[in-house]
Design a protein around this motif. Structure first.
Motif, PDB file in Angstrom:
ATOM      1  N   VAL A  74       0.859  -1.182   0.000  1.00  0.00           N
ATOM      2  CA  VAL A  74       0.000   0.000   0.000  1.00  0.00           C
ATOM      3  C   VAL A  74       0.893   1.228   0.000  1.00  0.00           C
ATOM      4  CG1 VAL A  74      -1.817   1.256   1.212  1.00  0.00           C
ATOM      5  CG2 VAL A  74      -1.792  -1.250   1.259  1.00  0.00           C
ATOM      6  N   GLY A  78      -2.886   5.489  -0.564  1.00  0.00           N
ATOM      7  CA  GLY A  78      -3.928   4.520  -0.249  1.00  0.00           C
ATOM      8  C   GLY A  78      -4.168   3.507  -1.350  1.00  0.00           C
ATOM      9  N   THR A  79      -3.262   3.444  -2.303  1.00  0.00           N
ATOM     10  CA  THR A  79      -3.388   2.473  -3.386  1.00  0.00           C
ATOM     11  C   THR A  79      -2.617   1.210  -3.041  1.00  0.00           C
ATOM     12  OG1 THR A  79      -3.576   4.250  -5.017  1.00  0.00           O
ATOM     13  CG2 THR A  79      -2.973   2.066  -5.848  1.00  0.00           C
ATOM     14  N   ALA A  80      -3.329   0.097  -3.009  1.00  0.00           N
ATOM     15  CA  ALA A  80      -2.687  -1.207  -2.808  1.00  0.00           C
ATOM     16  C   ALA A  80      -2.242  -1.678  -4.189  1.00  0.00           C
ATOM     17  CB  ALA A  80      -3.652  -2.189  -2.172  1.00  0.00           C
ATOM     18  N   GLU A 105      -6.140  -9.361  -1.946  1.00  0.00           N
ATOM     19  CA  GLU A 105      -7.127  -8.295  -1.743  1.00  0.00           C
ATOM     20  C   GLU A 105      -7.696  -8.368  -0.325  1.00  0.00           C
ATOM     21  OE1 GLU A 105     -10.122  -8.558  -4.744  1.00  0.00           O
ATOM     22  OE2 GLU A 105      -8.754  -7.944  -6.347  1.00  0.00           O
ATOM     23  N   PHE A 108      -5.161  -6.878   2.042  1.00  0.00           N
ATOM     24  CA  PHE A 108      -5.112  -5.420   1.935  1.00  0.00           C
ATOM     25  C   PHE A 108      -6.403  -4.761   2.429  1.00  0.00           C
ATOM     26  CE2 PHE A 108      -1.728  -5.832  -1.532  1.00  0.00           C
ATOM     27  CZ  PHE A 108      -0.716  -5.483  -0.656  1.00  0.00           C
ATOM     28  N   ASP A 111      -6.250  -3.339   5.827  1.00  0.00           N
ATOM     29  CA  ASP A 111      -5.405  -2.161   6.053  1.00  0.00           C
ATOM     30  C   ASP A 111      -6.283  -0.918   5.923  1.00  0.00           C
ATOM     31  OD1 ASP A 111      -3.640   0.028   5.861  1.00  0.00           O
ATOM     32  OD2 ASP A 111      -2.128  -1.178   4.822  1.00  0.00           O
ATOM     33  N   ALA A 114      -5.745   1.380   2.864  1.00  0.00           N
ATOM     34  CA  ALA A 114      -6.010   0.922   1.492  1.00  0.00           C
ATOM     35  C   ALA A 114      -7.389   1.379   1.022  1.00  0.00           C
ATOM     36  CB  ALA A 114      -5.892  -0.591   1.404  1.00  0.00           C
ATOM     37  N   PHE A 117      -7.449  -0.983  -5.100  1.00  0.00           N
ATOM     38  CA  PHE A 117      -6.488  -1.974  -5.575  1.00  0.00           C
ATOM     39  C   PHE A 117      -6.093  -1.585  -6.981  1.00  0.00           C
ATOM     40  CE2 PHE A 117      -9.467  -4.737  -2.988  1.00  0.00           C
ATOM     41  CZ  PHE A 117      -8.695  -4.700  -1.855  1.00  0.00           C
ATOM     42  N   ALA A 158     -11.322  -0.711  -2.969  1.00  0.00           N
ATOM     43  CA  ALA A 158     -11.123  -1.704  -1.917  1.00  0.00           C
ATOM     44  C   ALA A 158     -12.436  -1.898  -1.174  1.00  0.00           C
ATOM     45  CB  ALA A 158     -10.033  -1.244  -0.958  1.00  0.00           C
TER      46      ALA A 158
END
Length: 171
Positions: A74, A78-80, A105, A108, A111, A114, A117, A158
């Motif tokens: 991540v 905030g991008t996994a 997924e 993540f 988190d 996140a 995705f 997400a």
């Protein structure tokens, strides 16, 4: 009765097995694009160990053999970012790639940082594109990075509250 494929967190001890599998799996991509200098084929063991240490890495095992892997992390937005989803050629087309994608997924989704995705693949990698679309990913950009390769970036939001569990699937 067949063996079960189990999915679990990768460790530093898995790194050499992952790297060998990665090298095997990316041969077809290199051939498809006519470029054997792509990063998955030139990555060092130390670089891979660093990736595992700083992010999330999962492996799928058939018995004791690592037959698939995926990793990601991540970022500050905030991008996994999910990367290097690989499945041994003899295990492909049995749903293992999709199960690994679902598993990372789920990790993540726990988190709080996140928000989405993201992953990418080459424009000619139809099997990859088909898998990602089937899992709800949509293209958000295309970037030509060479005379033969356009990278397609795909994203989806997400879903929070998905609980990672014991990921076991039949082979």
């Amino acid at each position: 009765m067949g063996m079960s494929v189990t999915i679990s967190a990768a460790t530093e001890q898995d790194a050499e097995h992952i790297l060998k599998l990665q090298y095997l799996c990316y041969q077809s991509e290199a051939e498809l694009y006519g470029d054997y200098a792509i990063e998955p084929l030139t990555q060092t063991l130390d670089d891979l160990k660093a990736e595992i240490a700083r992010g999330c890495a999962l492996v799928a095992r058939l018995g004791g053999e690592v037959v698939a892997s995926v990793r990601g992390e991540v970022d500050s937005t905030g991008t996994a970012r999910i990367a290097k989803l690989i499945v041994h050629p003899r295990m492909q087309r049995h749903g293992l790639g999709g199960r690994l994608l679902d598993a990372i997924e789920a990790v993540f989704a726990q988190d709080p940082a996140a928000k989405r995705f993201q992953l990418f693949t080459g424009h000619r990698s139809e099997g990859n594109l088909r898998l990602y679309r089937s899992r709800g990913y949509a293209p958000v950009s295309r970037e030509q990075v060479g005379p033969r390769l356009t990278v397609v970036t795909l994203e989806k939001e997400a879903v929070k509250g998905v609980r990672p569990g014991t990921f076991v699937a039949s082979a």
